[in-house]
Motif scaffolding. Sequence first.
Motif, short mmCIF file in Angstrom:
data_model
loop_
_atom_site.label_atom_id
_atom_site.label_comp_id
_atom_site.label_asym_id
_atom_site.label_seq_id
_atom_site.Cartn_x
_atom_site.Cartn_y
_atom_site.Cartn_z
N VAL A 213 0.82 -1.23 0.09
CA VAL A 213 -0.17 0.26 -0.16
C VAL A 213 0.86 1.16 -0.09
O VAL A 213 0.57 2.10 -0.67
CB VAL A 213 -0.85 -0.10 1.36
CG1 VAL A 213 -1.79 1.06 1.11
CG2 VAL A 213 -1.81 -1.14 1.19
N GLN B 89 4.01 1.60 -1.04
CA GLN B 89 5.19 1.62 -2.12
C GLN B 89 6.28 2.31 -1.82
O GLN B 89 6.49 3.59 -2.52
CB GLN B 89 4.27 2.16 -3.52
CG GLN B 89 3.02 1.04 -3.73
CD GLN B 89 2.47 1.59 -5.09
OE1 GLN B 89 2.76 2.70 -5.39
NE2 GLN B 89 1.59 1.10 -5.42
N ARG C 296 1.54 9.27 0.24
CA ARG C 296 0.92 8.16 0.69
C ARG C 296 0.72 8.07 2.05
O ARG C 296 1.64 7.96 2.80
CB ARG C 296 1.41 6.86 0.02
CG ARG C 296 1.25 6.85 -1.38
CD ARG C 296 2.79 7.26 -2.11
NE ARG C 296 3.99 6.34 -1.81
CZ ARG C 296 5.14 6.96 -1.93
NH1 ARG C 296 5.55 8.13 -2.29
NH2 ARG C 296 6.16 6.17 -1.63
N VAL D 246 -1.13 5.37 4.55
CA VAL D 246 -1.42 4.05 4.84
C VAL D 246 -2.33 3.92 5.95
O VAL D 246 -1.95 4.05 7.12
CB VAL D 246 -0.35 2.95 4.93
CG1 VAL D 246 -0.76 1.74 4.85
CG2 VAL D 246 0.55 3.32 3.64
N CYS E 143 -3.86 2.14 8.48
CA CYS E 143 -3.95 0.86 9.40
C CYS E 143 -5.10 0.90 10.43
O CYS E 143 -5.81 -0.28 10.55
CB CYS E 143 -2.58 0.27 9.70
SG CYS E 143 -2.64 -1.10 10.87
N ARG F 183 -2.40 10.47 -1.80
CA ARG F 183 -3.33 9.05 -1.71
C ARG F 183 -3.14 8.46 -0.45
O ARG F 183 -2.65 8.06 0.25
CB ARG F 183 -2.60 8.01 -2.62
CG ARG F 183 -3.16 6.70 -2.89
CD ARG F 183 -2.74 5.98 -3.86
NE ARG F 183 -1.43 5.37 -3.82
CZ ARG F 183 -0.94 4.42 -2.89
NH1 ARG F 183 -1.83 3.73 -2.30
NH2 ARG F 183 0.30 4.33 -2.85
N ILE F 184 -4.52 8.29 -0.22
CA ILE F 184 -5.13 7.63 1.11
C ILE F 184 -5.82 6.36 0.95
O ILE F 184 -6.61 6.43 0.29
CB ILE F 184 -5.95 8.59 2.22
CG1 ILE F 184 -5.15 10.04 2.33
CG2 ILE F 184 -6.13 8.08 3.41
CD1 ILE F 184 -6.11 11.15 2.99
N GLN F 185 -5.19 5.20 1.68
CA GLN F 185 -5.74 3.92 1.38
C GLN F 185 -5.77 3.35 2.64
O GLN F 185 -4.76 3.10 3.29
CB GLN F 185 -4.90 3.21 0.33
CG GLN F 185 -5.45 2.00 -0.01
CD GLN F 185 -4.84 1.04 -1.13
OE1 GLN F 185 -4.10 2.00 -1.95
NE2 GLN F 185 -5.01 -0.03 -1.24
N GLY F 186 -6.85 2.80 2.93
CA GLY F 186 -7.13 1.68 3.88
C GLY F 186 -6.92 0.37 3.51
O GLY F 186 -6.90 0.19 2.40
N PHE F 187 -6.62 -0.72 4.52
CA PHE F 187 -6.39 -1.93 4.12
C PHE F 187 -6.63 -2.85 5.28
O PHE F 187 -6.62 -2.25 6.53
CB PHE F 187 -5.08 -2.11 3.66
CG PHE F 187 -4.01 -2.13 4.50
CD1 PHE F 187 -3.57 -3.49 4.90
CD2 PHE F 187 -3.59 -0.92 5.07
CE1 PHE F 187 -2.50 -3.44 5.96
CE2 PHE F 187 -2.44 -1.29 6.07
CZ PHE F 187 -1.95 -2.38 6.61
N ASP G 26 -6.80 -9.77 3.71
CA ASP G 26 -6.65 -9.47 2.27
C ASP G 26 -5.55 -10.23 1.77
O ASP G 26 -5.50 -10.58 0.51
CB ASP G 26 -6.70 -8.02 1.76
CG ASP G 26 -8.09 -7.32 1.82
OD1 ASP G 26 -9.00 -8.04 2.26
OD2 ASP G 26 -8.20 -6.25 1.84
#
Length: 337
Positions: free
Chosen positions: A142, A144, A241, A243, A245, A272-276, A280
């Motif tokens: 996520v 990178q 970015r 991430v 969590c 860029r904001i991304q959850g995970f 997965d």
Amino acid sequence: MTAATNHQWRLAHRPEGMIKTSDFNLVAEPVPELADGQVLIRNIYLSLDPAMRGWLIDRPSYVPPVQIGEIMRGLAVGMVESSRHPKFEKGDTVQGLFGWQEYLVSNGEGVTKLPSSPLPLSANLGLFGLAGMTSYFGLLDVGQPKEGETLVVSGAAGSVGSLVGQIGKIKGMRAVGIAGTDEKCDWLVDGLGFDAAINYKNGDLRGQLKAACPNGVDVYFENVGGEILDVVLSVMNSFGRVVVCGLISQYNATDKVPGPYNFAMVISKRLRIQGFIAPDYGPRVKEMITDFSTWYMDGKLKYRVDVVHGLDAAPTAINKLFDGSNQGKLIVQVSEV
């Protein structure tokens, strides 16, 4: 012969604010005799994770909430006590969502046999468990990361954050941790090799971040949320970015939590904001185990566990995650290895 009694924590009602022992009932039930195709597992170590607080809220999520009367969900490492299952033998060490209890009778579904390892059994939670998957795939897939970039990690002295910073260093990044005590900050720098660590309780978090990150922040690994997220957004570099969590500062909130005031930075800095979530990446867990094993044996990766003894302590011990008193991966030792 099976064990006579199994003690287990069952949800009594949904917590408001911090988890209390009274939110659960400690129940004693006889362990049934095994049928063909079943295996009896004795829990040894039980993982305590911030996500458990979310599992107790009656709302849609990536997993169903724990229902009233159900055994509290939890990842555990255990040992096969007896087996009438073709894939398991007495003495096998296994891992799975065995729950807050002493024993589990299972048909084998969701039970993973653990390979032999020179590391302590607790490493399967402290290094190779959900914390390992979360840190490894969260940063590498996520986030990178790129060599020479600056990484900031909140909750950096926790089980996930401490691994994230070390992975960042392995990948050539400048790693800066945020924690809540000077002792934790010293451990991050002197013990784990972070380039810098910030005690957010010392005030002027933005000033501390700018001093520790003279070239700005490229990747922010978010474990906390709240004011810390707001401040870090203000020092992110363009095309950074974030991430996401966890948002541990909000898990026990009883009122609505305000959103980040600096959210406009997402537009101006093209963030860029991304959850995970770690599950997965279940099919790729061998990648993490391979790299972590190599890095650990090479002395590039360290971990520590905070062990609380006794199943009866689980409902109070989990709050160590939310008051910041845990030192590394928080686990309950249910029985002897």
